[in-house]
Design an enzyme around this catalytic site. Structure first.
Site, mmCIF file in Angstrom:
data_model
loop_
_atom_site.group_PDB
_atom_site.id
_atom_site.type_symbol
_atom_site.label_atom_id
_atom_site.label_comp_id
_atom_site.label_asym_id
_atom_site.label_seq_id
_atom_site.Cartn_x
_atom_site.Cartn_y
_atom_site.Cartn_z
ATOM 1 N N HIS A 268 0.825 -1.211 0.000
ATOM 2 C CA HIS A 268 0.000 0.000 0.000
ATOM 3 C C HIS A 268 0.857 1.259 0.000
ATOM 4 C CE1 HIS A 268 -3.613 2.377 0.878
ATOM 5 N NE2 HIS A 268 -2.913 2.998 1.808
ATOM 6 N N HIS B 55 -10.414 3.442 -1.178
ATOM 7 C CA HIS B 55 -10.602 2.862 0.153
ATOM 8 C C HIS B 55 -11.424 1.596 -0.008
ATOM 9 C CE1 HIS B 55 -9.756 5.196 4.102
ATOM 10 N NE2 HIS B 55 -8.663 5.025 3.388
#
EC number: 6.3.5.3
Length: 709
Positions: free
Chosen positions: A36, A84
């Site tokens: 990430h 998200h």
């Protein structure tokens, strides 16, 4: 310890340190080296996106929180896209809301004022009640944050596919505006600066970066989801812009919390952070949790000592927590101390340079045996045009305050691209595009195709693309067939952006979009493109007796199309011919500036039939002759539902002008029909098809499904 690090990575850091990291250091390394945050499986490919352009102020080479492009008159736009996905699958309201908050903070970290948001939402089959619940709460979360903070949501995408049943995708893009000499970096270049933290740190979002770097497990992961506080976000927004001149660098605390923010801001220098000075939301927090917490509505500032008091005073006026928590040092070591004791002491370069990975690939491009399409025309029209991907998204837009700040020029749903006004009097068009069905068939052509489609969409309002950001969403990169589609999509995107000379100034990679059984989503890269209106702006309107002109050549290329998805039609994927996209777009822009057209729609999802339907929902009818379509097939269904690129449907009162202009550019155009007052009737080769039921479905589908969900 629950780390995501591979054994080879753990061995690597041990060798570099010549010791065993302690437990807290392992958690820091796990966060900073997470997929990430580090892009360890993708960064080597992302470098291929770099295009040297005099307009780029901050680009992909700079690797900062957002990209920036010069738009003239001393102004710049700042652009960013984020997702998200994992949090929204667990807690859709907070997952979506914090996605909005995070990207707004990325924009203000450049000293820019956010002026527009776009959302791109993909959920599973709405016949499954959970997906309805997910969609309702995702929309509610985006609306709650965007409306409260005063930034309009001006457009986006919403589509549905079984592939997202367990793994919805929630992407948010943002645009900001700033004087180009006022842009702030997210990194520092000198020691001695004080680290100032605004906001409270809590226990929400613990391990969020690692959570986003693995597949969903189906276990209780709610603790990794951050909690949104839009009113605190508004304070952060306003004060950050107020104090921007008093700080040297600004960084949002996103994935990995302070561990990542401090390391990245130090930029090869070092830092010392005193954990006991960090304002806490929860008493007696574990120091390790403080370091990696991803509590929202926090910002980190690098400040000259002489300006610290003034910076913190601005927050004190709002009773918002602000504290000096450390400083930048010349020694390239990241240290987190607790009452003078070093809990973490790691070399900056070791943290910033994780091992890079090139995973095996497996060619999954399909060889398809072409067959003639033999489908009944009437039922095919009704079935395709009723698909949820093609219905009005007004129910979604109605949740958003898209006119706040009064900069919105074209309302959501009124055109192929959103348009906002800029302080220098210019108009900026923005569009997002993706095509997972095509990517499942041919990721390379898909990569080219989504860039070309975004370029065409901007042309329909009179704009020419000038900058883009991308978001690449795939499954587990260690799976050869997944990594192949990722690499091929990047190859296509890179080729197309170089062809159009559009720099990609930033983006996001989201791997591990898989369900608990390890089934990956369809490859879903997205392109967000922005460009300035070149002269006149086209606001679509439909007029009786207008001529329908088809710009571009139609081909029997049904692979990855909506028709193929519904009816399982075997066919090759479309070949994206970028020159045709460019030339047809130039015809449209010229026609807009010459005031020769009243309506322009690029042909993409659902083919020509869907574009004609877009005219019909304005309260008119359309009659066409398929014999007038310039094509390599005489099959009516193929001509109506092919999704060949480089094409537009145009309404005009001067069709011959369009045909001649197209000829002068080296592309084809044909007059295929006219608009009439036969409401909701599509006439094909003198046969009427009544679409009243389909039109009703278009306007009411989402509200009815959500209301009954």
């Amino acid at each position: 310890m629950g780390l995501n690090l591979l054994p080879i990575e753990m061995d690597d850091i041990r060798k570099r340190l010549d010791r065993e990291p302690n437990e807290i250091e392992w958690r820091v390394i796990d966060a900073v080296w997470s997929e990430h945050c580090s892009y360890k499986s993708s960064k080597i490919f992302l470098k291929s996106f770099s295009i040297d352009s005099p307009n780029v102020i901050m680009g992909i080479k700079d690797w900062q929180d957002a990209g920036a492009v010069d738009i003239g008159d001393g102004w710049a736009i700042v652009i960013k896209v984020e997702s998200h996905n994992h949090p929204s699958a667990i807690d859709p309201f907070n997952g979506a809301a914090t996605g909005v908050g995070g990207i707004i903070r990325d924009i203000i970290s450049k000293g820019a004022k956010p002026i527009a948001l776009m959302d791109m939402i993909r959920v599973g089959n709405l016949k499954i009640r959970k997906n309805v619940w997910l969609l309702k709460n995702i929309i509610a979360g985006i609306a709650a944050y965007g409306n409260s903070i005063g930034v309009p949501v001006v457009g986006g995408e919403l589509s549905f596919d079984d592939t997202y049943n367990d793994n919805p995708l929630v992407d948010v893009a943002a645009i900001g505006i700033v004087r180009k000499d006022k842009i702030k970096p997210s990194i520092v270049d000198k020691a001695g600066l004080k680290l100032v933290l605004a906001g409270l740190t809590g226990i929400d979002g613990l391990g969020g970066a690692s959570f986003a770097s693995r597949k969903l497990s189906g276990e209780d992961e709610i603790g990794a989801v951050q909690i949104a506080d839009p009113f605190a976000g508004k304070i952060i927004l306003d004060i950050t812009l107020e104090i921007a001149d008093k700080v040297e660098a600004i960084k949002d605390l996103g994935g990995g919390g302070l561990a990542v923010a401090v390391t990245e801001m130090a930029n090869g220098l070092g830092a010392i952070v005193d954990i006991e000075k960090i304002p806490l939301r929860v008493k007696n927090m574990n120091p390790a949790d403080v370091i990696i917490s991803e509590t929202q509505e926090r910002m980190l500032y690098a400040v000259e000592e002489k300006n610290v008091e003034e910076v913190c005073k601005a927050f004190e006026e709002y009773e918002y927590p602000c504290s000096v928590i450390g400083e930048i040092t010349s020694e390239p070591i990241i240290k987190f101390r607790y009452f003078g004791k070093d809990l973490v002491s790691l070399p900056t370069n070791a943290l910033l340079e994780p091992p890079k990975f090139l995973w095996p690939i497996k060619n999954v491009r399909k060889n398809v045996e072409e067959k003639n399409v033999d489908l009944p025309l009437e039922s095919t029209i009704y079935t395709v045009l009723s698909h949820p991907d093609l219905v009005s998204k007004e129910w979604v837009y109605s949740q958003f305050d898209y006119e706040v700040n009064t900069s919105t020029v074209v309302k959501p749903g009124d055109a192929n691209g959103a348009v906002v006004s800029l302080p220098n009097g210019k108009l900026l068009a923005i569009k997002v595009d993706g095509n997972p069905d095509l990517c499942s068939e041919d990721a390379y052509e898909c990569g080219k195709g989504i860039v070309a489609e975004a370029y065409r969409n901007l042309a329909t309002v009179g704009a020419r693309g000038m900058v883009a950001v991308d978001h690449l969403q795939f499954g587990d990169p260690k799976k050869p067939e997944v990594y192949y589609t990722f690499v091929e999509a990047i190859r296509g995107i890179g080729e197309a952006t170089r062809f159009f000379n559009i720099p990609i100034v930033g983006g996001k990679v989201s791997f591990y979009n898989e369900n608990s059984q390890g089934k990956p989503i369809k490859p879903t890269p997205l392109i967000v493109m922005a460009g300035l209106v070149q002269g006149k702006l086209l606001k679509n309107r439909v007029e009786d007796s207008s001529y329908v002109v088809l710009l571009g050549y139609t081909r029997k290329e049904l692979g990855g199309s909506l028709l193929s998805k519904i009816f399982k039609v075997p066919s090759q994927a479309p070949k994206v011919r970028l020159q045709e996209d460019l030339l047809s777009s130039e015809v449209v822009i010229d026609a807009i500036n010459e005031e020769k057209i009243t309506f322009a729609k690029d042909i993409s999802r659902g083919g020509l039939a869907a574009s004609l339907f877009n005219i019909i929902v304005h309260g008119y009818g359309v009659e066409i002759s398929t014999k007038s379509i310039l094509s390599d097939t005489d099959n009516v269904v193929e001509n109506l539902f092919s999704e060949s690129s480089g094409r537009f449907v145009i309404l005009t009162n001067e069709p011959e002008w369009i045909v001649e202009k197209s000829r002068s550019k080296g592309i084809v155009a044909s007059i295929i029909g006219k608009v009439n007052k036969k409401t909701s009737i599509l006439t094909i080769d003198n046969t009427d098809y009544d679409l009243k039921t389909i039109v009703n479905n278009y306007f009411n589908f989402l509200e009815e499904v959500i209301g009954n969900g």
